[in-house]
Design a protein around this motif. Structure first.
Motif, PDB file in Angstrom:
ATOM      1  N   LYS A 240       0.811  -1.218   0.000  1.00 22.26           N
ATOM      2  CA  LYS A 240       0.000   0.000   0.000  1.00 22.26           C
ATOM      3  C   LYS A 240       0.849   1.275   0.000  1.00 22.26           C
ATOM      4  O   LYS A 240       0.405   2.321   0.487  1.00 22.26           O
ATOM      5  N   LYS A 241       2.054   1.191  -0.535  1.00 23.98           N
ATOM      6  CA  LYS A 241       2.899   2.367  -0.719  1.00 23.98           C
ATOM      7  C   LYS A 241       2.664   2.872  -2.135  1.00 23.98           C
ATOM      8  O   LYS A 241       3.462   2.665  -3.047  1.00 23.98           O
ATOM      9  N   PHE A 242       1.532   3.556  -2.292  1.00 23.82           N
ATOM     10  CA  PHE A 242       1.011   3.839  -3.623  1.00 23.82           C
ATOM     11  C   PHE A 242       1.881   4.808  -4.418  1.00 23.82           C
ATOM     12  O   PHE A 242       2.072   4.629  -5.629  1.00 23.82           O
ATOM     13  N   GLN A 243       2.403   5.845  -3.773  1.00 28.23           N
ATOM     14  CA  GLN A 243       3.216   6.809  -4.507  1.00 28.23           C
ATOM     15  C   GLN A 243       4.519   6.168  -4.992  1.00 28.23           C
ATOM     16  O   GLN A 243       4.978   6.434  -6.107  1.00 28.23           O
ATOM     17  N   LYS A 244       5.123   5.314  -4.168  1.00 28.81           N
ATOM     18  CA  LYS A 244       6.337   4.626  -4.598  1.00 28.81           C
ATOM     19  C   LYS A 244       6.028   3.660  -5.739  1.00 28.81           C
ATOM     20  O   LYS A 244       6.807   3.532  -6.696  1.00 28.81           O
ATOM     21  N   ALA A 245       4.894   2.971  -5.631  1.00 28.50           N
ATOM     22  CA  ALA A 245       4.496   2.059  -6.707  1.00 28.50           C
ATOM     23  C   ALA A 245       4.285   2.829  -8.006  1.00 28.50           C
ATOM     24  O   ALA A 245       4.745   2.407  -9.077  1.00 28.50           O
ATOM     25  N   LYS A 246       3.602   3.964  -7.905  1.00 31.84           N
ATOM     26  CA  LYS A 246       3.357   4.784  -9.088  1.00 31.84           C
ATOM     27  C   LYS A 246       4.666   5.236  -9.718  1.00 31.84           C
ATOM     28  O   LYS A 246       4.822   5.220 -10.946  1.00 31.84           O
ATOM     29  N   GLY A 247       5.633   5.604  -8.903  1.00 33.77           N
ATOM     30  CA  GLY A 247       6.930   6.046  -9.421  1.00 33.77           C
ATOM     31  C   GLY A 247       7.647   4.930 -10.173  1.00 33.77           C
ATOM     32  O   GLY A 247       8.227   5.160 -11.243  1.00 33.77           O
ATOM     33  N   MET A 248       7.611   3.715  -9.629  1.00 34.78           N
ATOM     34  CA  MET A 248       8.267   2.576 -10.282  1.00 34.78           C
ATOM     35  C   MET A 248       7.580   2.235 -11.599  1.00 34.78           C
ATOM     36  O   MET A 248       8.233   2.033 -12.629  1.00 34.78           O
ATOM     37  N   PHE A 249       6.252   2.161 -11.574  1.00 37.67           N
ATOM     38  CA  PHE A 249       5.517   1.830 -12.798  1.00 37.67           C
ATOM     39  C   PHE A 249       5.708   2.909 -13.868  1.00 37.67           C
ATOM     40  O   PHE A 249       5.801   2.603 -15.062  1.00 37.67           O
ATOM     41  N   SER A 250       5.772   4.179 -13.442  1.00 38.03           N
ATOM     42  CA  SER A 250       5.955   5.279 -14.398  1.00 38.03           C
ATOM     43  C   SER A 250       7.335   5.196 -15.062  1.00 38.03           C
ATOM     44  O   SER A 250       7.459   5.409 -16.278  1.00 38.03           O
ATOM     45  N   ARG A 251       8.363   4.897 -14.274  1.00 40.27           N
ATOM     46  CA  ARG A 251       9.708   4.748 -14.853  1.00 40.27           C
ATOM     47  C   ARG A 251       9.743   3.570 -15.821  1.00 40.27           C
ATOM     48  O   ARG A 251      10.347   3.650 -16.909  1.00 40.27           O
ATOM     49  N   ALA A 252       9.074   2.473 -15.455  1.00 39.34           N
ATOM     50  CA  ALA A 252       9.019   1.309 -16.348  1.00 39.34           C
ATOM     51  C   ALA A 252       8.289   1.656 -17.641  1.00 39.34           C
ATOM     52  O   ALA A 252       8.723   1.273 -18.730  1.00 39.34           O
ATOM     53  N   LEU A 253       7.182   2.402 -17.519  1.00 39.41           N
ATOM     54  CA  LEU A 253       6.416   2.789 -18.712  1.00 39.41           C
ATOM     55  C   LEU A 253       7.276   3.579 -19.685  1.00 39.41           C
ATOM     56  O   LEU A 253       7.261   3.336 -20.901  1.00 39.41           O
ATOM     57  N   ASP A 254       8.053   4.528 -19.168  1.00 40.93           N
ATOM     58  CA  ASP A 254       8.924   5.331 -20.030  1.00 40.93           C
ATOM     59  C   ASP A 254       9.927   4.443 -20.778  1.00 40.93           C
ATOM     60  O   ASP A 254      10.186   4.649 -21.978  1.00 40.93           O
ATOM     61  N   LEU A 255      10.481   3.459 -20.093  1.00 44.70           N
ATOM     62  CA  LEU A 255      11.452   2.559 -20.731  1.00 44.70           C
ATOM     63  C   LEU A 255      10.777   1.681 -21.783  1.00 44.70           C
ATOM     64  O   LEU A 255      11.340   1.440 -22.856  1.00 44.70           O
ATOM     65  N   PHE A 256       9.572   1.212 -21.483  1.00 44.64           N
ATOM     66  CA  PHE A 256       8.856   0.397 -22.463  1.00 44.64           C
ATOM     67  C   PHE A 256       8.537   1.215 -23.725  1.00 44.64           C
ATOM     68  O   PHE A 256       8.663   0.727 -24.849  1.00 44.64           O
ATOM     69  N   ILE A 257       8.123   2.468 -23.524  1.00 41.41           N
ATOM     70  CA  ILE A 257       7.816   3.322 -24.670  1.00 41.41           C
ATOM     71  C   ILE A 257       9.073   3.597 -25.478  1.00 41.41           C
ATOM     72  O   ILE A 257       9.071   3.527 -26.715  1.00 41.41           O
ATOM     73  N   ASP A 258      10.171   3.900 -24.785  1.00 42.19           N
ATOM     74  CA  ASP A 258      11.438   4.188 -25.482  1.00 42.19           C
ATOM     75  C   ASP A 258      11.905   2.994 -26.313  1.00 42.19           C
ATOM     76  O   ASP A 258      12.553   3.165 -27.353  1.00 42.19           O
ATOM     77  N   ASN A 259      11.575   1.790 -25.857  1.00 43.01           N
ATOM     78  CA  ASN A 259      12.032   0.576 -26.541  1.00 43.01           C
ATOM     79  C   ASN A 259      10.939  -0.070 -27.393  1.00 43.01           C
ATOM     80  O   ASN A 259      11.100  -1.193 -27.859  1.00 43.01           O
TER      81      ASN A 259
END
Length: 255
Positions: A201-220
């Protein structure tokens, strides 16, 4: 065909529907959406859908023939038997399908990045549609266990259910993948870390990790990763906006 299917085919074969090819295209596209389609989405669709020329006319005909319901707020829903029949026997134009997927992708991105009550309310109302469209784009069954693939010396090592007993922790794997500039490996590590934060339930940290992953997926240009990250981001936003019911549904089953 059973009696219900015959009745539906008779309705679809009516002269009025057959004269308007866009009606069948629109019905087949809307059959991909399981829940009610909001009036805001309908207004966007009426501005144009690739492969379907006349949206308003294509929508009015099935409403008049009782194939689609429309409420006083302007929300529409294709009737369940019609939806199942269309999905089994008709396919929407590929460009229209892609447009629909992009529409819901952008809805998730707006909910993640814009702190606007109307957007958040619309996202919550259409979360069932968002989730279904994302998983359809992934061609991935909702009940399947989410997998993380971590490069190893020989092929891939599969780690199930994000448990701590994996050979490498996600944090350690992330360091290694960043050192060798393996962006997709790092993206999946971030997804694993995000999942762990979400379960705690550490939602802001989870959001930060998923957002960084999303950027990498889009870049690749990783479409599967992009869909998965967006789905997890959407569930995270829903969880911290309505934690009492969202998290209780089980975050791990959603991402």
């Amino acid at each position: 065909m059973n009696n219900l299917e015959i009745s539906i085919e008779i309705s679809l074969s009516s002269p009025r529907i057959q004269r308007d090819s866009d009606t069948l295209k629109l019905l087949s596209l809307f059959s991909l959406i399981p829940d009610t389609i909001s009036s805001e989405a309908i207004r966007i669709f009426e501005n144009g859908i690739p492969g379907i020329n006349y949206i308003k006319k294509g929508l009015s005909t099935p409403i008049q023939n009782a194939l689609i319901t429309k409420n006083a707020s302007g929300c529409v829903q294709i009737l369940s038997p019609i939806r199942l029949h269309m999905r089994a026997r008709y396919q929407p134009p590929p460009d229209a399908r892609r447009f629909l997927q992009d529409h819901f992708f952008y809805l998730v991105q707006d909910a993640i990045t814009l702190d606007e009550p109307l957007i958040q309310a619309r996202f919550r109302a259409e979360y069932g549609n968002v989730e279904t469209i994302l998983w359809t784009a992934l061609k991935h069954p909702l009940a399947a266990v989410w997998r993380i693939l971590v490069p190893a010396d020989s092929g891939y090592m599969i780690m199930h259910e994000f448990n701590r007993k994996a050979k490498f922790s996600f944090a350690e794997a992330l360091v290694l993948h960043e050192q060798i500039d393996d962006q997709l490996g790092a993206a999946y590590d971030l997804m694993g870390l995000g999942q762990l934060h979400l379960e705690r339930k550490k939602f802001q940290k989870a959001k930060g990790m998923f957002s960084r992953a999303l950027d990498l997926f889009i870049d690749n240009n990783d479409q599967v990763g992009r869909c998965t990250a967006l789905n997890c981001l959407g569930h995270t936003v829903l969880s911290y906006s309505r934690p009492s019911d969202a998290v209780s549904r089980g975050a791990a089953a959603k991402c």
